[in-house]
Structure formats: structure tokens, C-alpha cells
Write an enzyme that holds these catalytic residues in place. Structure first.
Site, PDB file in Angstrom:
ATOM      1  N   LYS A  59       2.557   9.073   2.100  1.00  0.00           N
ATOM      2  CA  LYS A  59       1.841   8.706   0.881  1.00  0.00           C
ATOM      3  C   LYS A  59       0.346   8.552   1.118  1.00  0.00           C
ATOM      4  O   LYS A  59      -0.472   9.083   0.348  1.00  0.00           O
ATOM      5  CB  LYS A  59       2.442   7.414   0.316  1.00  0.00           C
ATOM      6  CG  LYS A  59       1.775   6.881  -0.945  1.00  0.00           C
ATOM      7  CD  LYS A  59       2.705   5.965  -1.717  1.00  0.00           C
ATOM      8  CE  LYS A  59       3.324   4.913  -0.853  1.00  0.00           C
ATOM      9  NZ  LYS A  59       2.355   3.951  -0.285  1.00  0.00           N
ATOM     10  N   THR A  65      -1.391   9.769   3.649  1.00  0.00           N
ATOM     11  CA  THR A  65      -1.887  11.094   4.030  1.00  0.00           C
ATOM     12  C   THR A  65      -2.169  11.940   2.796  1.00  0.00           C
ATOM     13  O   THR A  65      -3.209  12.600   2.691  1.00  0.00           O
ATOM     14  CB  THR A  65      -0.868  11.801   4.936  1.00  0.00           C
ATOM     15  OG1 THR A  65      -0.652  11.000   6.115  1.00  0.00           O
ATOM     16  CG2 THR A  65      -1.352  13.181   5.345  1.00  0.00           C
ATOM     17  N   ARG A 108      -5.554   0.291   0.815  1.00  0.00           N
ATOM     18  CA  ARG A 108      -5.369  -1.047   1.390  1.00  0.00           C
ATOM     19  C   ARG A 108      -5.708  -1.039   2.881  1.00  0.00           C
ATOM     20  O   ARG A 108      -5.700   0.007   3.529  1.00  0.00           O
ATOM     21  CB  ARG A 108      -3.917  -1.502   1.227  1.00  0.00           C
ATOM     22  CG  ARG A 108      -3.506  -1.792  -0.198  1.00  0.00           C
ATOM     23  CD  ARG A 108      -2.011  -2.007  -0.294  1.00  0.00           C
ATOM     24  NE  ARG A 108      -1.301  -0.793   0.087  1.00  0.00           N
ATOM     25  CZ  ARG A 108      -0.016  -0.763   0.435  1.00  0.00           C
ATOM     26  NH1 ARG A 108       0.687  -1.877   0.475  1.00  0.00           N
ATOM     27  NH2 ARG A 108       0.561   0.375   0.767  1.00  0.00           N
ATOM     28  N   LYS A 163       6.367   0.609  11.664  1.00  0.00           N
ATOM     29  CA  LYS A 163       5.957   1.476  10.566  1.00  0.00           C
ATOM     30  C   LYS A 163       4.715   2.289  10.911  1.00  0.00           C
ATOM     31  O   LYS A 163       4.537   3.408  10.475  1.00  0.00           O
ATOM     32  CB  LYS A 163       5.692   0.634   9.312  1.00  0.00           C
ATOM     33  CG  LYS A 163       5.213   1.443   8.110  1.00  0.00           C
ATOM     34  CD  LYS A 163       4.980   0.533   6.921  1.00  0.00           C
ATOM     35  CE  LYS A 163       4.466   1.325   5.723  1.00  0.00           C
ATOM     36  NZ  LYS A 163       3.118   1.839   5.931  1.00  0.00           N
ATOM     37  N   ALA A 208       3.992  -4.309  -0.498  1.00  0.00           N
ATOM     38  CA  ALA A 208       4.590  -4.125  -1.822  1.00  0.00           C
ATOM     39  C   ALA A 208       6.027  -4.611  -1.894  1.00  0.00           C
ATOM     40  O   ALA A 208       6.569  -4.747  -2.982  1.00  0.00           O
ATOM     41  CB  ALA A 208       4.527  -2.659  -2.230  1.00  0.00           C
ATOM     42  N   PHE A 224       4.850   1.411  -0.848  1.00  0.00           N
ATOM     43  CA  PHE A 224       6.255   1.826  -0.815  1.00  0.00           C
ATOM     44  C   PHE A 224       6.594   2.713  -2.011  1.00  0.00           C
ATOM     45  O   PHE A 224       5.759   3.447  -2.522  1.00  0.00           O
ATOM     46  CB  PHE A 224       7.175   0.612  -0.717  1.00  0.00           C
ATOM     47  CG  PHE A 224       7.089  -0.083   0.620  1.00  0.00           C
ATOM     48  CD1 PHE A 224       7.268   0.620   1.797  1.00  0.00           C
ATOM     49  CD2 PHE A 224       6.808  -1.440   0.714  1.00  0.00           C
ATOM     50  CE1 PHE A 224       7.183  -0.002   3.033  1.00  0.00           C
ATOM     51  CE2 PHE A 224       6.724  -2.077   1.945  1.00  0.00           C
ATOM     52  CZ  PHE A 224       6.910  -1.356   3.100  1.00  0.00           C
ATOM     53  N   PHE A 271       6.745  19.998   5.622  1.00  0.00           N
ATOM     54  CA  PHE A 271       7.113  19.996   7.032  1.00  0.00           C
ATOM     55  C   PHE A 271       7.457  21.431   7.433  1.00  0.00           C
ATOM     56  O   PHE A 271       7.979  22.202   6.611  1.00  0.00           O
ATOM     57  CB  PHE A 271       8.311  19.083   7.289  1.00  0.00           C
ATOM     58  CG  PHE A 271       7.969  17.628   7.446  1.00  0.00           C
ATOM     59  CD1 PHE A 271       7.987  17.024   8.690  1.00  0.00           C
ATOM     60  CD2 PHE A 271       7.614  16.861   6.353  1.00  0.00           C
ATOM     61  CE1 PHE A 271       7.668  15.684   8.853  1.00  0.00           C
ATOM     62  CE2 PHE A 271       7.296  15.526   6.484  1.00  0.00           C
ATOM     63  CZ  PHE A 271       7.324  14.931   7.745  1.00  0.00           C
ATOM     64  N   TRP A 326      -1.681  17.426   5.728  1.00  0.00           N
ATOM     65  CA  TRP A 326      -1.559  16.941   7.107  1.00  0.00           C
ATOM     66  C   TRP A 326      -2.068  18.005   8.078  1.00  0.00           C
ATOM     67  O   TRP A 326      -2.786  17.697   9.024  1.00  0.00           O
ATOM     68  CB  TRP A 326      -0.106  16.599   7.425  1.00  0.00           C
ATOM     69  CG  TRP A 326       0.066  15.919   8.755  1.00  0.00           C
ATOM     70  CD1 TRP A 326       0.064  14.590   9.013  1.00  0.00           C
ATOM     71  CD2 TRP A 326       0.228  16.569  10.030  1.00  0.00           C
ATOM     72  NE1 TRP A 326       0.214  14.356  10.362  1.00  0.00           N
ATOM     73  CE2 TRP A 326       0.316  15.556  11.011  1.00  0.00           C
ATOM     74  CE3 TRP A 326       0.293  17.900  10.427  1.00  0.00           C
ATOM     75  CZ2 TRP A 326       0.488  15.840  12.365  1.00  0.00           C
ATOM     76  CZ3 TRP A 326       0.458  18.185  11.779  1.00  0.00           C
ATOM     77  CH2 TRP A 326       0.554  17.162  12.727  1.00  0.00           C
TER      78      TRP A 326
END
Length: 558
Positions: free
Chosen positions: A71, A73, A94, A105, A273, A301, A382, A410
């Protein structure tokens, strides 16, 4: 393949003064923290909030899985991509917490060629905001216990103190403690505990305040406990809020950094969150809107937590309305929601993907039908994604009238998000603010708000209040706080309060085991399931792989 930190360390950052200058922020309002970070003194900016406002783009996601969604990224890459097509974009994110950085994480600076830099500083101490918030929180805790020790003229019931100390670290050992042991001079023995800093109400107050004066007033309204007669005691009663605000006088100033491609980024505040409201600061978001044509921000999230709180708490308090929403998903994560094992995610599995797609589609429906907002699905690409899998996702989303864009930020940075940026611009330019709605309206009861979230967003049957929650609800309503919005503390992994129920479960009730009044922040936290406000470290913490060499160069940070 290069790691995120290797890519970030090889980048050449522009002087932060140049980034501020490109925004049009006057030099006297820029407070550099070295060459690549700065705080922005909003008080010195004058009428910055009255500048022409840009478009607000909210980035959210499906329910997270071990397979990852990307998210942040996508948020960073989208901002870079908007610049590629000639739009003046600004990121608003954030700040990472040290808990996940050293846990499992990871950080919150993006990844690959869609990152904000200096990545190491952002993921570690940054400009000290987290430490200032911890200090302000713990000053209040110290003043509570000192007041009791010095005679307790306010009549605080030591069994009904609700304010906890905090530390910005995953430390399960501190969840429940006994303090004040030993001789009389060590204080009054009592049970206590720690939360992680990002769960502190001080964090929420800072993120929702629009000035230092507003922050001071919010801090004063914090309820820290109750008397034996069940009357609330506030930080203002203890005369602590002035000193707390003094500790936060610099922390309230938004931080300015940049992406790998030189796009300005405000990074400020870091509530989780799943246990807090999960949004960056109001001041940073409004700065991005005032100095950019497009302000790209994210909520924490999945959309059931982050986007719901962004809209029902942050937008309700500020009048902000997103012009478009990006919902991030990966084929791998959707297959995981469909029952595919983690070690089989790299193999094409249309059956598992079909079974996992309802998770994404429910988020899409919620954004469009509950909140009345236009959305685009961003598939974070991916190498293992097959053409058949991508076609299936696109087909199912288009059945709901939602476009799908493949995001390759990415691997390619802004260039890999041009198609997504063009769709975001199309949606934002055609946005209809009159269609916007909250999940529940003002004036409804706490129980009605809880049921609205559970039935409309989670698609459960309703909410069940545990006996303790019923008592707390009666007290909250008696004190006159029943009109506050709800901040659900719930597992991020499922629409339900059971982390094991993946996909798009139905027919469940959500049990609220406790209700916590956050009068300073301006919401009521509903604690569900086994959610913890102090996480623990995993069996193999990320901290084991992090190191620094003789030149101060950090390794192992993702």
C-alpha cells in the site's frame, strides 16, 4: 536483486530546502533537520490553509496477508507517476513505529523504486516525534501517581485509573505490571500496564489537532480515570496539559522529506489502524492539499479499518472528502484469502484466486456503495502473476464498474504507475462530492454506530456488547459523550473479529468486550476480539538482522 535499503542508500537526495522551494514554502517556515529532513512551521506560514485546495486521493487496500499488498509503495509510486504526467503531486504518509520495524511487519517508507528517503531515518528515530509523544504521555502518567502520593485531593480511585504508560516498542512483558512496590516513598502500589506509543491518545490528539492551541485543549480533555463517585478526572484537572503541549511544540510541526524521484512528502503522525484511527496528521494532509494539485495519502491496513476510520473520523472532523480512492491488492494475497498455502502462492491457481476475490470486491463495494466514492483497483504486480490471473481480477472488478490498473512502481518507480495515475486523474476530475456519505450519521447512538459499521462494512449480523462494555457504555452516555464517532479496535486480517476468517465471511456477530472513552481525540474506542494495544515480538524478530558498520551505515533494514 537489490534490497530496499540498498536502493535507498544509492539514491542522491536533493537538499530539503530545494524540495521546500519547489513547493513554494517560504524559507523562514522551513526548519531543517540535517540536509534531507525538515519540519514545517505552520504558524509561520500565515494563511496557508486558505490556499486553493488540491485533489485528495486516498490509498487503501484489501485485508493484509503474509503475502503482502504494498500500500505505501503504491502511494509513493502513484505520487511519482502523477508528476510524470505533469501533475504537481505531494505525498502525505504516517511515521513508522519502532515496534513493527524491529518486529515482523517492517517499516513504512515504501519499497523498491517507490520509496521515501532517507529511509533509515524515517524508519528509526526520524525527527523525534515518537519520543516526544511518549514523553508527553508518560509525564501525564507520572503526574497521576504523584498526585495520589501527595494526598490525592481530587479523590482519584486507584482501581479506576485508565491512563497507561507507553513505549514505542513491541514488549509483551509490559502489558500488565504492578508498580509502586517497596517502601512508602516509592508511591502507591497498584496494577498498571503499557501500551505501544502509536496507541496513545496523545498520538491521536496530535494527528487530529489543527494547531498547537487545539492540541493543548484536546490534551486537557483526556480522561485519565475516575473518582470513587465515578466522576471523570482529566489531564486539565491535574494541570498537566500545558506541560504536555510544551513537550509537543515541535512534534506538531509536519515533517518534509522526498521520494526517490524528488516528489515532496509530508510524513507526520503514526497511529495504527487496528488499535487507533490509522491516519497521518490533519495538518500534514492539509499542507499537502494546500501546496499540491494532488495530495496522495493512505489509511492503515485494509479498507474495513483504515478507510472507514479515515472517513468516519478524520473526514467527519475536518470536512475533508476524497476525490478518488485507490484499493491496492496483489494476486498473491487474494490467493491466500482463497485458501492457497503460502509456499504455493507463486504457482498459478485460478480456483484459489476466484475464492479470494470476494475480499477485494467487498472493499470495492463498500467504497462505492457505502461511502459514495469512485475507486480504482491497483494490482501491485509480482513477476509470478500470470496473464490468466490478472485477467480474472480485471473481469470481476469491471463487473462492478471499477477499473483495474496494473501497478509496477516497485520495479519501475513512477514510470510503472502512469496508467494508474491517468485513471486517478480521470476519477478525481469527475468526482461528485454530493454522493459522499458516512457509514453512520451524527446523532445516532453508540450501539447504532457499532451496528452500522458491522453490518454495512464488515457485512456481519450485528454487534454484541459484553457485560463490561455495557457498563462502560452507560457511563460514557451518562457523561454526555455518546455522540462521538467510533474507532474500532479489531484484527486487520479479517472483516470479522476473528483473524482466522479470511476472504469475505458472513453470518458472524462482532463482540465488543470493552469501550474506551478518548475525549481528547474525540472518539470512542471499541475493543473487539483479542486485539492488543501492546503487541509482542515474533519468534524471530526483524531486529536480529539489523546492524550498523564502523561508518554508521545501517544494514538489514528491509
Amino acid at each position: 536483486m537489490k534490497t530496499d535499503i540498498q536502493i535507498a542508500q544509492e539514491a542522491t537526495a536533493l537538499p530539503i530546502t530545494k524540495i521546500a522551494e519547489s513547493l513554494g514554502v517560504p524559507a523562514e517556515s522551513v526548519l531543517p533537520y540535517g540536509h534531507t529532513k525538515a519540519k514545517i512551521d505552520c504558524a509561520a506560514l500565515g494563511n496557508w490553509a486558505h490556499r486553493p485546495q488540491g485533489k485528495l486521493i486516498l490509498v487503501t487496500a484489501i485485508n493484509p496477508t503474509p503475502a503482502g499488498e504494498g500500500k505505501t509503495t503504491t502511494t509513493v509510486g502513484l505520487a511519482d507517476a502523477l508528476r510524470k504526467i505533469g501533475k504537481r503531486s505531494v505525498v502525505a504518509l504516517r511515521e513508522p513505529s519502532l515496534g513493527p520495524v524491529f518486529g515482523m511487519k517492517g517499516g513504512a517508507a515504501g519499497g523498491g523504486y517507490a520509496q521515501v528517503i532517507p529511509m533509515e531515518d524515517i524508519n528509526l528515530h526520524f525527527t523525534g516525534d515518537m519520543h516526544a509523544i511518549s514523553a508527553a504521555n508518560n509525564l501525564l502518567a507520572a503526574m497521576i501517581d504523584n498526585h495520589i502520593f501527595q494526598g490525592n485531593t481530587l479523590g482519584i480511585d486507584v482501581r479506576r485509573i485508565t491512563w497507561k504508560r507507553v513505549v514505542d516498542m513491541n514488549d509483551r512483558q509490559l502489558r500488565q505490571i504492578t508498580c509502586g512496590l517497596g517502601s512508602r516513598v516509592n508511591g502507591m502500589p497498584r496494577e498498571d500496564g503499557f501500551d505501544i506509543t502509536v496507541a496513545s491518545e496523545v498520538m491521536a490528539c496530535l494527528c487530529l489537532a489543527d494547531s498547537i492551541t487545539d492540541l493543548r485543549e484536546r490534551l486537557g480533555r483526556i480522561v485519565v480515570g475516575y473518582t470513587r463517585e465515578e466522576q471523570p478526572i482529566t489531564a486539565a484537572d491535574l494541570k498537566a496539559h500545558g506541560a504536555m503541549a510544551a513537550l509537543l511544540k515541535d512534534a506538531i510541526k509536519p515533517n518534509l522529506v522526498q521520494t526517490l524521484e524528488g516528489t515532496p512528502a509530508f510524513i507526520h503522525g503514526g497511529p495504527f489502524a487496528n488499535i487507533a484511527h490509522g491516519c497521518n496528521s490533519v495538518m500534514a494532509t492539509k499542507l499537502a492539499l494546500a501546496y499540491g494539485e494532488y495530495a496522495i495519502t493512505e489509511s492503515g491496513f485494509g479498507a474495513d479499518l483504515g478507510a472507514e476510520k479515515f472517513i468516519d473520523i478524520k473526514c467527519r472532523m475536518t470536512g475533508l472528502v476524497p476525490d478518488a480512492v485507490v484499493i491496492v491488492a496483489t494476486v498473491r494475497a487474494l490467493k491466500h484469502h482463497g485458501g492457497c498455502k503460502k509456499d504455493e502462492l507463486n504457482t498459478e491457481n485460478l480456483q484459489a484466486l476466484e475464492a479470494g476475490l470476494p475480499n477485494l470486491l467487498r472493499h470495492v463495494e463498500n467504497v462505492g456503495k457505502v461511502f459514495g466514492l469512485s475507486a480504482v483497483v491497483a494490482i501491485n504486480a509480482f513477476p509470478t502473476d500470470t496473464a490468466a490471473e490478472l485477467a480474472l481480477v480485471e473481469q470481476r472488478c469491471r463487473q462492478l464498474g471499477v477499473n483495474v490498473c496494473l501497478s509496477q512502481v516497485w520495479a519501475k518507480g513512477g514510470e510503472g504507475g502512469v496508467a494508474l495515475a491517468e485513471e486517478v486523474v480521470r476519477l478525481a476530475e469527475a468526482s461528485k462530492p454530493d454522493d459522499f456519505a458516512y457509514c453512520y450519521e451524527d446523532g445516532t447512538t453508540v450501539t447504532e454506530k457499532l451496528n452500522a459499521i458491522v453490518t454495512k462494512i464488515y457485512r456481519g449480523t450485528g454487534v454484541t456488547l459484553a457485560p463490561e462494555a455495557k457498563k462502560q457504555l452507560a457511563a460514557i452516555e451518562q457523561m454526555g459523550y455518546g455522540d462521538l464517532p467510533i474507532c474500532m479496535a479489531k484484527t486487520q486480517y479479517s472483516f470479522s473479529d476473528n483473524a482466522a476468517l479470511l476472504g469475505a465471511p458472513e453470518g458472524f456477530a462482532v463482540t465488543v468486550r470493552g469501550l474506551k472513552l478518548c475525549a481528547g481525540a474525540g472518539f470512542i474506542v471499541a475493543l473487539t476480539g483479542d486485539i492488543m494495544t501492546m503487541p509482542g515480538l515474533p519468534k524471530v524478530p526483524s531486529a536480529e538482522g539489523i546492524d550498523v558498520d564502523a561508518d554508521g551505515r545501517i544494514t538489514g533494514l528491509f
